[in-house]
Scaffold this active site. Structure first.
Site, mmCIF file in Angstrom:
data_model
loop_
_atom_site.group_PDB
_atom_site.id
_atom_site.type_symbol
_atom_site.label_atom_id
_atom_site.label_comp_id
_atom_site.label_asym_id
_atom_site.label_seq_id
_atom_site.Cartn_x
_atom_site.Cartn_y
_atom_site.Cartn_z
ATOM 1 N N THR A 100 76.821 -18.054 16.190
ATOM 2 C CA THR A 100 75.733 -17.925 17.152
ATOM 3 C C THR A 100 76.204 -16.980 18.253
ATOM 4 O O THR A 100 77.402 -16.753 18.415
ATOM 5 C CB THR A 100 75.331 -19.305 17.723
ATOM 6 O OG1 THR A 100 74.230 -19.134 18.624
ATOM 7 C CG2 THR A 100 76.475 -19.978 18.450
ATOM 8 N N GLY A 101 75.250 -16.422 18.974
ATOM 9 C CA GLY A 101 75.614 -15.477 20.031
ATOM 10 C C GLY A 101 75.171 -14.071 19.676
ATOM 11 O O GLY A 101 74.279 -13.893 18.851
ATOM 12 N N GLY B 243 74.626 -11.115 17.897
ATOM 13 C CA GLY B 243 74.785 -10.861 16.471
ATOM 14 C C GLY B 243 75.502 -9.568 16.159
ATOM 15 O O GLY B 243 76.236 -9.477 15.161
ATOM 16 N N ARG C 275 64.904 -4.878 15.089
ATOM 17 C CA ARG C 275 66.315 -5.250 15.179
ATOM 18 C C ARG C 275 66.583 -6.497 14.319
ATOM 19 O O ARG C 275 65.845 -7.469 14.354
ATOM 20 C CB ARG C 275 66.677 -5.532 16.633
ATOM 21 C CG ARG C 275 68.144 -5.967 16.863
ATOM 22 C CD ARG C 275 68.290 -7.462 16.923
ATOM 23 N NE ARG C 275 69.642 -7.880 17.321
ATOM 24 C CZ ARG C 275 70.070 -9.138 17.292
ATOM 25 N NH1 ARG C 275 69.261 -10.096 16.895
ATOM 26 N NH2 ARG C 275 71.292 -9.448 17.657
ATOM 27 N N VAL C 276 67.643 -6.436 13.539
ATOM 28 C CA VAL C 276 68.076 -7.582 12.749
ATOM 29 C C VAL C 276 69.460 -7.974 13.232
ATOM 30 O O VAL C 276 70.326 -7.115 13.409
ATOM 31 C CB VAL C 276 68.100 -7.221 11.242
ATOM 32 C CG1 VAL C 276 68.748 -8.324 10.425
ATOM 33 C CG2 VAL C 276 66.683 -6.946 10.739
ATOM 34 N N GLY C 277 69.660 -9.271 13.464
ATOM 35 C CA GLY C 277 70.959 -9.743 13.954
ATOM 36 C C GLY C 277 71.864 -10.174 12.817
ATOM 37 O O GLY C 277 71.708 -9.751 11.664
ATOM 38 N N ASP C 278 72.795 -11.049 13.153
ATOM 39 C CA ASP C 278 73.756 -11.542 12.157
ATOM 40 C C ASP C 278 73.185 -12.670 11.302
ATOM 41 O O ASP C 278 73.633 -12.896 10.176
ATOM 42 C CB ASP C 278 75.006 -12.067 12.876
ATOM 43 C CG ASP C 278 74.674 -13.207 13.841
ATOM 44 O OD1 ASP C 278 73.689 -13.081 14.597
ATOM 45 O OD2 ASP C 278 75.392 -14.228 13.843
ATOM 46 N N THR D 240 66.770 -18.216 13.305
ATOM 47 C CA THR D 240 66.645 -17.775 14.701
ATOM 48 C C THR D 240 65.481 -16.803 14.859
ATOM 49 O O THR D 240 65.065 -16.168 13.884
ATOM 50 C CB THR D 240 67.943 -17.062 15.145
ATOM 51 O OG1 THR D 240 67.873 -16.771 16.537
ATOM 52 C CG2 THR D 240 68.168 -15.769 14.394
ATOM 53 N N SER E 177 63.879 -19.999 20.829
ATOM 54 C CA SER E 177 64.653 -18.986 20.108
ATOM 55 C C SER E 177 64.741 -19.249 18.619
ATOM 56 O O SER E 177 65.550 -18.627 17.925
ATOM 57 C CB SER E 177 66.049 -18.848 20.698
ATOM 58 O OG SER E 177 65.955 -18.157 21.921
ATOM 59 N N THR F 58 69.737 -19.828 18.264
ATOM 60 C CA THR F 58 70.047 -19.912 16.832
ATOM 61 C C THR F 58 70.578 -21.280 16.434
ATOM 62 O O THR F 58 71.512 -21.787 17.054
ATOM 63 C CB THR F 58 71.155 -18.900 16.474
ATOM 64 O OG1 THR F 58 70.690 -17.609 16.798
ATOM 65 C CG2 THR F 58 71.514 -18.964 14.993
HETATM 66 N N1 ASP Z 1 72.927 -14.592 16.703
HETATM 67 C C1 ASP Z 1 71.539 -14.393 17.054
HETATM 68 C C2 ASP Z 1 71.198 -12.934 16.910
HETATM 69 O O1 ASP Z 1 71.999 -12.096 17.251
HETATM 70 C C3 ASP Z 1 71.179 -14.824 18.422
HETATM 71 C C4 ASP Z 1 71.908 -15.998 19.022
HETATM 72 O O2 ASP Z 1 72.518 -16.801 18.331
HETATM 73 O O3 ASP Z 1 71.906 -16.143 20.258
HETATM 74 O O4 ASP Z 1 70.099 -12.644 16.529
#
Ligand code: ASP
Length: 333
Positions: free
Chosen positions: A245-246, A248, A222-225, A212, A84, A194
């Site tokens: 993390t998690g 986003g 798609r763009v995350g946090d 990440t 990841s 991440t």
């Molecule tokens: N935060 C990351 C995202 O949403 C993914 C992750 O940390 O699991 O892209």
């Protein structure tokens, strides 16, 4: 009566005090937070240990937090077994490995890349954006073009293992994020996600980075946090730093890492600040929260560390000497 000029003067005074770790207008007064006694580095998930070791090599020799967090983030980026982050990351639903990363230093300088393909060290491209362009964020094709111009090598980031798993997934193609996939061990393999890494150096300066490949099998584009300054990462040298993390999308909705830092500025401990940010996310519900993991990790400028997660299972690694300590964050649900 306060004139506009008085107001501007007072605002300047207040922001100066805040930068110096001083009082906070409108919140509980935290008093001055001193600086850390020595260098320290923390990172998300238990695979952060290898990252911390690389960062520690720099911090222990008097190097900067900025150099340390970049060096740390590069470790999982180069690891093809880590599915990841960087090389070997799980692709999006169309089979593209797209990377999000950002970096921020003690002076409030920051750089970021989003949906970057073909470059292993997205965090270093983010640093190059910060140091060699007038911009903060480059995305997609433009980010790749910039990286190539800067001499970064072009690679195929999709490993055979990640390609095979993606092709299996395509048979069902049911998109659903898995909580705590970061520490799951399917088939005995490593399955991490991440990395957010925060450090304070011997001079008492802070730095942070986040990198990440994002949520597995996400929609293309798609763009995350993680590349969004304030969401996946925030550093304020007068207060502290935070990373996320998690899922986003949940983090972005509350500008999570900035929220954590502002809670610390208002006097919350790092752990309480992370908890408060998660409660803010829950208040935006209702939702099937059992399927959603979000974790925050925070470092106050005096070296106090804290974390909190929605679900059980979020671990983080702390290093202030030759050995890491892996801790498990408390959780809300
Ligand atoms: N935060 C990351 C995202 O949403 C993914 C992750 O940390 O699991 O892209």
């Amino acid at each position: 009566m306060i004139t506009r000029r008085d107001f501007l003067r007072l605002s300047t005074l207040f922001s100066g005090a805040a930068l110096a770790g001083g009082s906070f207008a409108g919140g509980r007064s935290p008093g001055a937070v001193g600086r850390a006694e020595g260098p320290l580095v923390i990172s998300t998930w238990d695979f952060g240990q290898a990252a911390n070791a690389a960062a520690w090599g720099i911090l222990a020799q008097g190097g900067t937090a900025l150099d340390a967090v970049e060096a740390g983030a590069r470790v999982p980026e180069a690891d093809p077994e880590n599915q990841s982050v960087g090389l070997g990351g799980r692709p999006d639903r169309d089979g593209h490995v797209t990377l999000d990363a950002c970096i921020m230093d003690a002076k409030g300088r920051c750089g970021s890349v989003a949906a970057l393909e073909h470059i292993v060290h997205a965090v270093s491209v983010a640093r190059a954006v910060m140091e060699r362009t007038p911009h903060v964020m480059l995305a997609g094709e433009g980010a790749l073009q910039f990286a190539l111009e800067q001499g970064f090598a072009k690679h195929d980031l999709l490993t055979e293992k990640s390609r095979r798993e993606w092709q299996e997934w395509l048979k069902e193609a049911r998109y659903r994020p898995v909580p705590n996939i970061e520490n799951a061990l399917p088939g005995g393999g490593r399955n991490h996600d991440t990395i957010g890494i925060l450090a304070v150096d011997a001079a008492g300066d802070l730095g942070g980075a986040c990198t990440t490949s994002g949520l597995a099998y996400k929609r293309h584009g798609r763009v995350g946090d993680s590349p969004i300054i304030g969401a996946g990462l925030y550093v304020d040298n007068g207060v502290g730093a935070a990373t996320a993390t998690g899922v986003g999308e949940e983090v972005v909705r509350i500008v999570g890492s900035h929220t954590v830092v502002e809670r610390m500025r208002a006097g919350d401990t790092p752990e309480e600040a992370c908890k408060q940010a998660l409660e803010r996310i829950l208040r935006l519900g209702p939702k099937a929260w059992r399927d959603v993991q979000v974790g925050f990790l925070a470092l106050r400028r005096d070296g106090v560390v804290g974390a909190y997660a929605l679900q059980d299972g979020f671990t983080y690694a702390v290093r202030s000497g030759p050995v890491d300590e892996v801790r498990r964050a408390p959780h809300l649900l």
